[in-house]
Design a protein around this motif. Structure first.
Motif, PDB file in Angstrom:
ATOM      1  N   MET A 115      -7.152  -3.743  -4.273  1.00  0.00           N
ATOM      2  CA  MET A 115      -6.956  -4.176  -2.894  1.00  0.00           C
ATOM      3  C   MET A 115      -5.634  -4.926  -2.763  1.00  0.00           C
ATOM      4  O   MET A 115      -5.357  -5.834  -3.526  1.00  0.00           O
ATOM      5  CB  MET A 115      -8.117  -5.061  -2.443  1.00  0.00           C
ATOM      6  CG  MET A 115      -8.155  -5.331  -0.981  1.00  0.00           C
ATOM      7  SD  MET A 115      -9.689  -6.191  -0.577  1.00  0.00           S
ATOM      8  CE  MET A 115      -9.902  -5.647   1.083  1.00  0.00           C
ATOM      9  N   GLN A 116      -4.820  -4.502  -1.794  1.00  0.00           N
ATOM     10  CA  GLN A 116      -3.522  -5.144  -1.584  1.00  0.00           C
ATOM     11  C   GLN A 116      -3.508  -6.028  -0.349  1.00  0.00           C
ATOM     12  O   GLN A 116      -2.611  -6.833  -0.173  1.00  0.00           O
ATOM     13  CB  GLN A 116      -2.431  -4.077  -1.501  1.00  0.00           C
ATOM     14  CG  GLN A 116      -2.284  -3.346  -2.810  1.00  0.00           C
ATOM     15  CD  GLN A 116      -1.157  -2.343  -2.788  1.00  0.00           C
ATOM     16  OE1 GLN A 116      -0.375  -2.265  -1.849  1.00  0.00           O
ATOM     17  NE2 GLN A 116      -1.066  -1.567  -3.851  1.00  0.00           N
ATOM     18  N   ASP A 117      -4.514  -5.900   0.480  1.00  0.00           N
ATOM     19  CA  ASP A 117      -4.632  -6.716   1.683  1.00  0.00           C
ATOM     20  C   ASP A 117      -5.449  -7.964   1.329  1.00  0.00           C
ATOM     21  O   ASP A 117      -6.396  -7.894   0.557  1.00  0.00           O
ATOM     22  CB  ASP A 117      -5.341  -5.894   2.772  1.00  0.00           C
ATOM     23  CG  ASP A 117      -5.216  -6.516   4.140  1.00  0.00           C
ATOM     24  OD1 ASP A 117      -5.808  -7.596   4.358  1.00  0.00           O
ATOM     25  OD2 ASP A 117      -4.547  -5.922   5.005  1.00  0.00           O
ATOM     26  N   GLN A 118      -5.087  -9.082   1.889  1.00  0.00           N
ATOM     27  CA  GLN A 118      -5.781 -10.341   1.596  1.00  0.00           C
ATOM     28  C   GLN A 118      -7.129 -10.470   2.320  1.00  0.00           C
ATOM     29  O   GLN A 118      -7.920 -11.347   1.998  1.00  0.00           O
ATOM     30  CB  GLN A 118      -4.887 -11.537   1.978  1.00  0.00           C
ATOM     31  CG  GLN A 118      -3.602 -11.599   1.190  1.00  0.00           C
ATOM     32  CD  GLN A 118      -3.843 -11.737  -0.305  1.00  0.00           C
ATOM     33  OE1 GLN A 118      -4.630 -12.559  -0.753  1.00  0.00           O
ATOM     34  NE2 GLN A 118      -3.182 -10.891  -1.086  1.00  0.00           N
ATOM     35  N   ARG A 119      -7.398  -9.587   3.261  1.00  0.00           N
ATOM     36  CA  ARG A 119      -8.622  -9.689   4.061  1.00  0.00           C
ATOM     37  C   ARG A 119      -9.806  -9.030   3.356  1.00  0.00           C
ATOM     38  O   ARG A 119     -10.319  -8.006   3.777  1.00  0.00           O
ATOM     39  CB  ARG A 119      -8.397  -9.076   5.439  1.00  0.00           C
ATOM     40  CG  ARG A 119      -7.341  -9.801   6.249  1.00  0.00           C
ATOM     41  CD  ARG A 119      -7.001  -9.073   7.509  1.00  0.00           C
ATOM     42  NE  ARG A 119      -6.357  -7.797   7.183  1.00  0.00           N
ATOM     43  CZ  ARG A 119      -6.114  -6.842   8.062  1.00  0.00           C
ATOM     44  NH1 ARG A 119      -6.475  -6.981   9.313  1.00  0.00           N
ATOM     45  NH2 ARG A 119      -5.520  -5.724   7.691  1.00  0.00           N
ATOM     46  N   LYS A 126      -6.815   7.990  -2.484  1.00  0.00           N
ATOM     47  CA  LYS A 126      -7.552   8.348  -3.696  1.00  0.00           C
ATOM     48  C   LYS A 126      -6.959   7.624  -4.903  1.00  0.00           C
ATOM     49  O   LYS A 126      -5.754   7.643  -5.107  1.00  0.00           O
ATOM     50  CB  LYS A 126      -7.492   9.854  -3.917  1.00  0.00           C
ATOM     51  CG  LYS A 126      -8.341  10.340  -5.084  1.00  0.00           C
ATOM     52  CD  LYS A 126      -8.225  11.841  -5.301  1.00  0.00           C
ATOM     53  CE  LYS A 126      -9.057  12.595  -4.294  1.00  0.00           C
ATOM     54  NZ  LYS A 126      -9.224  14.024  -4.635  1.00  0.00           N
ATOM     55  N   HIS A 127      -7.840   7.002  -5.675  1.00  0.00           N
ATOM     56  CA  HIS A 127      -7.441   6.263  -6.881  1.00  0.00           C
ATOM     57  C   HIS A 127      -8.252   6.788  -8.063  1.00  0.00           C
ATOM     58  O   HIS A 127      -9.483   6.819  -8.007  1.00  0.00           O
ATOM     59  CB  HIS A 127      -7.733   4.766  -6.731  1.00  0.00           C
ATOM     60  CG  HIS A 127      -7.030   4.122  -5.590  1.00  0.00           C
ATOM     61  ND1 HIS A 127      -5.872   3.400  -5.746  1.00  0.00           N
ATOM     62  CD2 HIS A 127      -7.323   4.075  -4.268  1.00  0.00           C
ATOM     63  CE1 HIS A 127      -5.484   2.936  -4.566  1.00  0.00           C
ATOM     64  NE2 HIS A 127      -6.351   3.338  -3.655  1.00  0.00           N
ATOM     65  N   LYS A 128      -7.577   7.167  -9.125  1.00  0.00           N
ATOM     66  CA  LYS A 128      -8.248   7.511 -10.370  1.00  0.00           C
ATOM     67  C   LYS A 128      -8.177   6.268 -11.245  1.00  0.00           C
ATOM     68  O   LYS A 128      -7.086   5.803 -11.578  1.00  0.00           O
ATOM     69  CB  LYS A 128      -7.583   8.698 -11.046  1.00  0.00           C
ATOM     70  CG  LYS A 128      -7.789   9.988 -10.268  1.00  0.00           C
ATOM     71  CD  LYS A 128      -7.372  11.197 -11.063  1.00  0.00           C
ATOM     72  CE  LYS A 128      -7.617  12.476 -10.300  1.00  0.00           C
ATOM     73  NZ  LYS A 128      -8.989  12.801 -10.068  1.00  0.00           N
ATOM     74  N   ILE A 129      -9.345   5.706 -11.567  1.00  0.00           N
ATOM     75  CA  ILE A 129      -9.378   4.465 -12.334  1.00  0.00           C
ATOM     76  C   ILE A 129     -10.302   4.625 -13.531  1.00  0.00           C
ATOM     77  O   ILE A 129     -11.048   5.602 -13.647  1.00  0.00           O
ATOM     78  CB  ILE A 129      -9.836   3.266 -11.467  1.00  0.00           C
ATOM     79  CG1 ILE A 129     -11.281   3.450 -10.975  1.00  0.00           C
ATOM     80  CG2 ILE A 129      -8.887   3.057 -10.291  1.00  0.00           C
ATOM     81  CD1 ILE A 129     -11.847   2.224 -10.288  1.00  0.00           C
ATOM     82  N   SER A 130     -10.260   3.635 -14.389  1.00  0.00           N
ATOM     83  CA  SER A 130     -11.122   3.593 -15.560  1.00  0.00           C
ATOM     84  C   SER A 130     -11.719   2.192 -15.622  1.00  0.00           C
ATOM     85  O   SER A 130     -10.980   1.208 -15.606  1.00  0.00           O
ATOM     86  CB  SER A 130     -10.285   3.891 -16.807  1.00  0.00           C
ATOM     87  OG  SER A 130     -11.092   3.981 -17.937  1.00  0.00           O
ATOM     88  N   LEU A 139      -9.962   2.359   5.764  1.00  0.00           N
ATOM     89  CA  LEU A 139     -10.052   1.469   4.604  1.00  0.00           C
ATOM     90  C   LEU A 139      -8.863   1.608   3.669  1.00  0.00           C
ATOM     91  O   LEU A 139      -8.496   0.661   2.973  1.00  0.00           O
ATOM     92  CB  LEU A 139     -11.338   1.727   3.815  1.00  0.00           C
ATOM     93  CG  LEU A 139     -12.626   1.222   4.441  1.00  0.00           C
ATOM     94  CD1 LEU A 139     -13.822   1.664   3.609  1.00  0.00           C
ATOM     95  CD2 LEU A 139     -12.608  -0.285   4.580  1.00  0.00           C
ATOM     96  N   GLU A 140      -8.235   2.797   3.663  1.00  0.00           N
ATOM     97  CA  GLU A 140      -7.087   2.999   2.780  1.00  0.00           C
ATOM     98  C   GLU A 140      -5.962   2.007   3.085  1.00  0.00           C
ATOM     99  O   GLU A 140      -5.170   1.671   2.205  1.00  0.00           O
ATOM    100  CB  GLU A 140      -6.592   4.446   2.848  1.00  0.00           C
ATOM    101  CG  GLU A 140      -6.047   4.884   4.175  1.00  0.00           C
ATOM    102  CD  GLU A 140      -7.091   5.392   5.169  1.00  0.00           C
ATOM    103  OE1 GLU A 140      -6.678   5.969   6.189  1.00  0.00           O
ATOM    104  OE2 GLU A 140      -8.302   5.217   4.949  1.00  0.00           O
ATOM    105  N   LEU A 141      -5.916   1.491   4.322  1.00  0.00           N
ATOM    106  CA  LEU A 141      -4.902   0.504   4.689  1.00  0.00           C
ATOM    107  C   LEU A 141      -5.041  -0.778   3.869  1.00  0.00           C
ATOM    108  O   LEU A 141      -4.052  -1.468   3.612  1.00  0.00           O
ATOM    109  CB  LEU A 141      -4.975   0.187   6.185  1.00  0.00           C
ATOM    110  CG  LEU A 141      -4.718   1.366   7.126  1.00  0.00           C
ATOM    111  CD1 LEU A 141      -4.991   0.966   8.568  1.00  0.00           C
ATOM    112  CD2 LEU A 141      -3.318   1.891   6.949  1.00  0.00           C
ATOM    113  N   LEU A 142      -6.256  -1.091   3.447  1.00  0.00           N
ATOM    114  CA  LEU A 142      -6.490  -2.283   2.630  1.00  0.00           C
ATOM    115  C   LEU A 142      -6.074  -2.073   1.180  1.00  0.00           C
ATOM    116  O   LEU A 142      -5.933  -3.024   0.421  1.00  0.00           O
ATOM    117  CB  LEU A 142      -7.973  -2.684   2.666  1.00  0.00           C
ATOM    118  CG  LEU A 142      -8.575  -2.984   4.034  1.00  0.00           C
ATOM    119  CD1 LEU A 142     -10.070  -3.233   3.905  1.00  0.00           C
ATOM    120  CD2 LEU A 142      -7.875  -4.173   4.679  1.00  0.00           C
TER     121      LEU A 142
END
Length: 113
Positions: free
Chosen positions: A61-65, A32-36, A23-26
């Motif tokens: 998400m950087q993938d369009q799928r 790992k992402h630290k978000i708020s 899933l990291e490919l998407l």
């Protein structure tokens, strides 16, 4: 342009989101992402996983799928979701209310052949 938070209310919740099993490919090949995220949804209810899913698609998400991660407004079948190392089914699935410091892990169990 900025909006002020309600008095005495934390305006954002810091969490960690991880993607594994491909899933990291998407998500820009970042595991790992630290978000708020906002502490409240637009309906003023506490922010939950159902808010987080489209947030991740729109903001990370950087993938369009999109269908590789989300299907019918929920996690695609074959993706295991862990909330603080526990299966999300034990935590109320998409209704789970996010807490500061939560670690949400998405693991793809689908394998190509």
């Amino acid at each position: 342009m900025s909006q002020s938070a309600s008095v005495g209310e934390c305006s954002h919740i810091p969490i960690t989101v991880e993607f594994t099993g491909g899933l990291e490919l998407l998500f820009g090949n970042v595991r790992k992402h630290k978000i708020s995220v906002p502490s409240r949804m637009s309906d003023e209810n506490p922010t939950n996983i159902s808010y987080l899913l489209p947030y991740l698609v729109d903001n990370l998400m950087q993938d369009q799928r999109k269908e590789m991660f989300i299907m019918e407004d929920n996690v695609r079948p074959g993706i295991l979701v862990l909330i603080n190392d526990a299966d999300w089914e034990l935590e109320g699935e998409e209704k789970y209310e996010l807490q500061p410091g939560d670690n949400i892990v998405f693991v793809s169990t689908l394998h190509g052949g």
